[in-house]
Design a protein around this motif. Sequence first.
Motif, mmCIF file in Angstrom:
data_model
loop_
_atom_site.group_PDB
_atom_site.id
_atom_site.type_symbol
_atom_site.label_atom_id
_atom_site.label_comp_id
_atom_site.label_asym_id
_atom_site.label_seq_id
_atom_site.Cartn_x
_atom_site.Cartn_y
_atom_site.Cartn_z
ATOM 1 N N ARG A 84 0.835 -1.208 0.000
ATOM 2 C CA ARG A 84 0.000 0.000 0.000
ATOM 3 C C ARG A 84 0.865 1.252 0.000
ATOM 4 O O ARG A 84 0.560 2.235 -0.685
ATOM 5 C CB ARG A 84 -0.938 -0.014 1.219
ATOM 6 N N GLU A 85 1.958 1.233 0.761
ATOM 7 C CA GLU A 85 2.870 2.374 0.772
ATOM 8 C C GLU A 85 3.478 2.593 -0.616
ATOM 9 O O GLU A 85 3.670 3.731 -1.059
ATOM 10 C CB GLU A 85 3.977 2.136 1.805
ATOM 11 N N HIS A 86 3.776 1.496 -1.306
ATOM 12 C CA HIS A 86 4.338 1.606 -2.656
ATOM 13 C C HIS A 86 3.337 2.255 -3.613
ATOM 14 O O HIS A 86 3.689 3.172 -4.365
ATOM 15 C CB HIS A 86 4.741 0.230 -3.180
ATOM 16 N N PHE A 87 2.098 1.799 -3.584
ATOM 17 C CA PHE A 87 1.073 2.372 -4.460
ATOM 18 C C PHE A 87 0.847 3.848 -4.143
ATOM 19 O O PHE A 87 0.693 4.673 -5.054
ATOM 20 C CB PHE A 87 -0.250 1.607 -4.329
ATOM 21 N N MET A 88 0.828 4.201 -2.858
ATOM 22 C CA MET A 88 0.633 5.591 -2.468
ATOM 23 C C MET A 88 1.791 6.459 -2.953
ATOM 24 O O MET A 88 1.601 7.598 -3.392
ATOM 25 C CB MET A 88 0.474 5.690 -0.954
ATOM 26 N N SER A 89 3.009 5.913 -2.908
ATOM 27 C CA SER A 89 4.178 6.643 -3.417
ATOM 28 C C SER A 89 4.067 6.845 -4.926
ATOM 29 O O SER A 89 4.390 7.929 -5.445
ATOM 30 C CB SER A 89 5.461 5.873 -3.068
ATOM 31 N N CYS A 90 3.603 5.808 -5.640
ATOM 32 C CA CYS A 90 3.429 5.915 -7.098
ATOM 33 C C CYS A 90 2.398 6.985 -7.443
ATOM 34 O O CYS A 90 2.594 7.786 -8.369
ATOM 35 C CB CYS A 90 3.003 4.569 -7.676
ATOM 36 N N ILE A 91 1.282 6.996 -6.714
ATOM 37 C CA ILE A 91 0.235 7.985 -6.970
ATOM 38 C C ILE A 91 0.771 9.394 -6.714
ATOM 39 O O ILE A 91 0.548 10.315 -7.502
ATOM 40 C CB ILE A 91 -0.994 7.704 -6.090
ATOM 41 N N SER A 92 1.493 9.568 -5.604
ATOM 42 C CA SER A 92 2.030 10.881 -5.251
ATOM 43 C C SER A 92 3.011 11.383 -6.297
ATOM 44 O O SER A 92 2.933 12.538 -6.737
ATOM 45 C CB SER A 92 2.702 10.806 -3.872
ATOM 46 N N SER A 93 3.940 10.533 -6.722
ATOM 47 C CA SER A 93 4.937 10.959 -7.713
ATOM 48 C C SER A 93 4.287 11.242 -9.067
ATOM 49 O O SER A 93 4.704 12.151 -9.796
ATOM 50 C CB SER A 93 6.027 9.893 -7.863
ATOM 51 N N THR A 94 3.237 10.488 -9.407
ATOM 52 C CA THR A 94 2.530 10.726 -10.664
ATOM 53 C C THR A 94 1.799 12.068 -10.634
ATOM 54 O O THR A 94 1.783 12.809 -11.623
ATOM 55 C CB THR A 94 1.534 9.588 -10.938
ATOM 56 N N MET A 95 1.201 12.392 -9.487
ATOM 57 C CA MET A 95 0.515 13.683 -9.348
ATOM 58 C C MET A 95 1.511 14.837 -9.468
ATOM 59 O O MET A 95 1.223 15.864 -10.082
ATOM 60 C CB MET A 95 -0.213 13.749 -8.005
ATOM 61 N N GLU A 96 2.689 14.671 -8.884
ATOM 62 C CA GLU A 96 3.717 15.717 -8.995
ATOM 63 C C GLU A 96 4.159 15.885 -10.449
ATOM 64 O O GLU A 96 4.344 17.007 -10.928
ATOM 65 C CB GLU A 96 4.917 15.357 -8.119
ATOM 66 N N LEU A 97 4.331 14.766 -11.146
ATOM 67 C CA LEU A 97 4.723 14.825 -12.559
ATOM 68 C C LEU A 97 3.634 15.512 -13.385
ATOM 69 O O LEU A 97 3.932 16.336 -14.262
ATOM 70 C CB LEU A 97 4.990 13.417 -13.089
ATOM 71 N N LEU A 98 2.370 15.175 -13.118
ATOM 72 C CA LEU A 98 1.253 15.810 -13.823
ATOM 73 C C LEU A 98 1.241 17.317 -13.591
ATOM 74 O O LEU A 98 1.053 18.107 -14.527
ATOM 75 C CB LEU A 98 -0.070 15.189 -13.363
ATOM 76 N N ASN A 99 1.450 17.731 -12.355
ATOM 77 C CA ASN A 99 1.453 19.148 -12.019
ATOM 78 C C ASN A 99 2.594 19.879 -12.727
ATOM 79 O O ASN A 99 2.402 20.960 -13.295
ATOM 80 C CB ASN A 99 1.572 19.316 -10.502
ATOM 81 N N ASP A 100 3.790 19.277 -12.704
ATOM 82 C CA ASP A 100 4.942 19.903 -13.365
ATOM 83 C C ASP A 100 4.726 19.982 -14.876
ATOM 84 O O ASP A 100 5.051 20.994 -15.509
ATOM 85 C CB ASP A 100 6.217 19.110 -13.063
ATOM 86 N N THR A 101 4.183 18.924 -15.457
ATOM 87 C CA THR A 101 3.947 18.896 -16.901
ATOM 88 C C THR A 101 2.931 19.955 -17.305
ATOM 89 O O THR A 101 3.110 20.670 -18.302
ATOM 90 C CB THR A 101 3.444 17.506 -17.327
ATOM 91 N N THR A 102 1.851 20.077 -16.520
ATOM 92 C CA THR A 102 0.827 21.084 -16.817
ATOM 93 C C THR A 102 1.402 22.485 -16.740
ATOM 94 O O THR A 102 1.104 23.351 -17.581
ATOM 95 C CB THR A 102 -0.354 20.941 -15.845
ATOM 96 N N ASN A 103 2.234 22.736 -15.731
ATOM 97 C CA ASN A 103 2.854 24.064 -15.597
ATOM 98 C C ASN A 103 3.739 24.393 -16.795
ATOM 99 O O ASN A 103 3.742 25.523 -17.289
ATOM 100 C CB ASN A 103 3.673 24.130 -14.311
#
Length: 222
Positions: A11-30
Motif C-alpha cells: 500500500r505504501e508503494h502504491f501511495m508513493s506511485c500515486i504521489s509521484s505521478t501527481m507531482e509529474l502531472l502538475n509539473d507537466t501542466t505548468n
Amino acid sequence: MLPHTFRHDIREHFMSCISSTMELLNDTTNILLSKGLEVRTPYIPYLKEVDMVERQRFLAGWWGKQRPLTAAEITHFYSNIQTNHMGTAVITGFGQVAKLKDIRDYFMRGKEISKKQIEVFSKYLHDNDLPAPVTWDAQVEDTAESPFSDKLMLFQISMMTAAGMGNYGFALSASPRRDIAADYVRLQGEIGLYAEDGLNLQIKHAWLERPPYAADRDQLMK
C-alpha cells in the motif's frame, strides 16, 4: 488497486506511485501552460442559481428537442478525444516501425477505429457550438527504425486500449442523455473486440504470460 491491497508495504508503494505521478502531472501542466501548449477544455457560462431537473427531456436523445451538453459530458468528450488523438499518434509511430506484418495491420486498424471514434465525439461538441481538440499526428517523425520490440509496442497498445475502455465506462455513468450513453456502449464494444484481437496476437506469438488464477477444484477432484 489501492483499496484491494492489504500488505502495508505494498500500500505504501502504491501511495508513493500515486504521489509521484501527481507531482509529474502538475509539473507537466505548468510547463505546457508556460509555453502556451496546454489544450484547455471549452468555456461554458457560470451557473447563477440552482436549477432542478423537472422534465424527462433531460434524458432524451434521439427524438424531440435535445438539451445542451452538461459540463460533465463536455469534459468526458474532450478527454476522450484527447486520449484518442494521443493513441492515434502513438499507434501511427508504432505502425511505421513494427517488423511483423500482422502487428502492423493491427496497428493500422486501431488507428482507423480511433479516428472514427474521434469523429463521433467531435460531432457532439460541434453540434453544441463547442471546439474539439486538434490532432497530434503531425508530431510523429517519419522514421522506420524501431526503438522498441513488436512485443513491447503491442503490449503498450493493449494497455492503452484497456484504459480507453475504462474511460468510456466512467463517461457512460456521467452521461444521462440516451443517445450519448448508447454511443459509449457501442464504441466500448468496438474497442473491446479490438482488445480481444490484440490478446489473440499476443497468444499467437507466445508473448502473453498467464496471470495467477483460482484453483480448478473440479479438475483436482478428478
